[in-house]
Design a protein around this motif. Structure first.
Motif: not given
Length: 319
Positions: A108-122, A239-253
């Motif tokens: 659980f900790l390994t996969l949860g930590g990998a999840d957090c690191f992957l979000l930073a990489i993205m 601007r709209r396309r760039a914001f759309s892509t980033c807002s999706s990632h920010l929601t999960v983050v």
């Protein structure tokens, strides 16, 4: 519910029990069906992402490579928790041995930590794509992407192994211990220890800072540069396309880091076990479910690839 055993004898095997979510049979059936449905949706949604990315050459870019790895981690992450959780909701609570509890905590900790690191990489991938578009393919090479994913998993594995092994050197009072949670998470297991846990809590905070705070700060820095670059884009559509892509990632983050930080970084004296269990439901079910929903419903490339795959499959079956 099982009451905490007053027995302090340490001889014999130690077993843990998870506290039941409800003792009302009707609610048990309802919760079982709800969590089973969410789990199946998580499996189907994230598997669809992996399948689409792997079968469509147009999606073989660093962004979708990281998304594919994130989907795989989300599937593994929930599978470590949910099947055992469902088995305890349906019927009498079943014991989990000390080794089984340790194994669940480690994965659980390994996969949860990998999840957090992957979000930073993205977030770094989006930074390079938006702030340095002309050098994107030169910087984000296939080799570098694979190395970044390997480092994320390796670092998460090392940190979780150290934390889990440290926790399970503690003595636990009695043989039948009740964990006020639906999984062997660090804070509720520490509460069952019959020894001074100040060192263990300090190590937990250090690991929490490395896994949660540092990646989150890197994400914030990346998005400061990204926001500055987006505001300089002259085209409104760009601007709209760039914001759309980033807002999706920010929601999960925000969901992932926010609820995890509340559970792992706040002082134990001010934490509530029931609140921790509710927060854990968010990063066990909600964020893994939002991952495929956000990245497919708000992404034209993935939606187009899915529609193309479904239409071609329907056409082949019709022949």
């Amino acid at each position: 519910m099982f009451a905490r055993s007053p027995v302090l004898n340490q001889s014999g095997p130690t077993e843990f029990f998870f506290r039941v979510l409800t003792t009302v049979p009707e609610f048990q059936a309802l919760l079982f069906l709800l969590f089973l449905l969410l789990y199946l949706m998580i499996l189907c949604g994230n598997t669809a992402i992996i399948w689409v990315v792997c079968t469509h050459s147009s999606l073989r870019t660093p962004m979708y490579f990281f998304l594919c790895n994130l989907a795989f981690v989300e599937i593994s992450y929930t599978t470590v928790v949910v099947p055992l959780m469902l088995s305890n909701i349906w019927g009498a609570p079943k014991p989990i041995p000390l080794a089984g509890c340790g194994a669940q905590m480690f994965f659980f900790l390994t996969l949860g930590g990998a999840d957090c690191f992957l979000l930073a990489i993205m977030a770094y991938d989006r930074y390079v794509a938006i702030c340095h578009p002309l050098h994107y393919t030169l910087i984000m090479t296939q080799k570098l992407c694979a190395q970044m994913v390997a480092c994320a998993v390796g670092l998460a594995l090392v940190l979780s192994l150290q934390l889990t092994s440290l926790i399970f050197t503690l003595p636990f009072c009695g043989h039948r211990r009740e964990i006020n949670h639906f999984l062997c998470d660090v804070p509720p297991v520490l509460r069952l220890a019959c020894a001074d846990i100040r060192v263990h809590q300090a190590v937990l905070y250090v690991v929490g800072i490395l896994v949660l705070t540092v990646p989150f700060l890197l994400i914030c820095v990346s998005y400061v540069f990204i926001a500055s670059a987006i505001l300089r884009i002259r085209s409104a559509e760009g601007r709209r396309r760039a914001f759309s892509t980033c807002s999706s990632h920010l929601t999960v983050v925000l969901l992932q880091y926010g609820f995890c930080a509340v559970v792992y970084l706040r002082p134990q004296s001010t934490s509530s076990v029931d609140e921790d269990r509710q927060f854990a439901l968010v990063y066990t079910f909600v964020t893994p479910l939002l991952n495929p929903l956000i990245y497919t419903l708000r992404n034209k490339d993935v939606k187009g690839a899915l529609k193309k795959a479904i239409s071609s499959k329907a056409a082949s079956e019709a022949l």
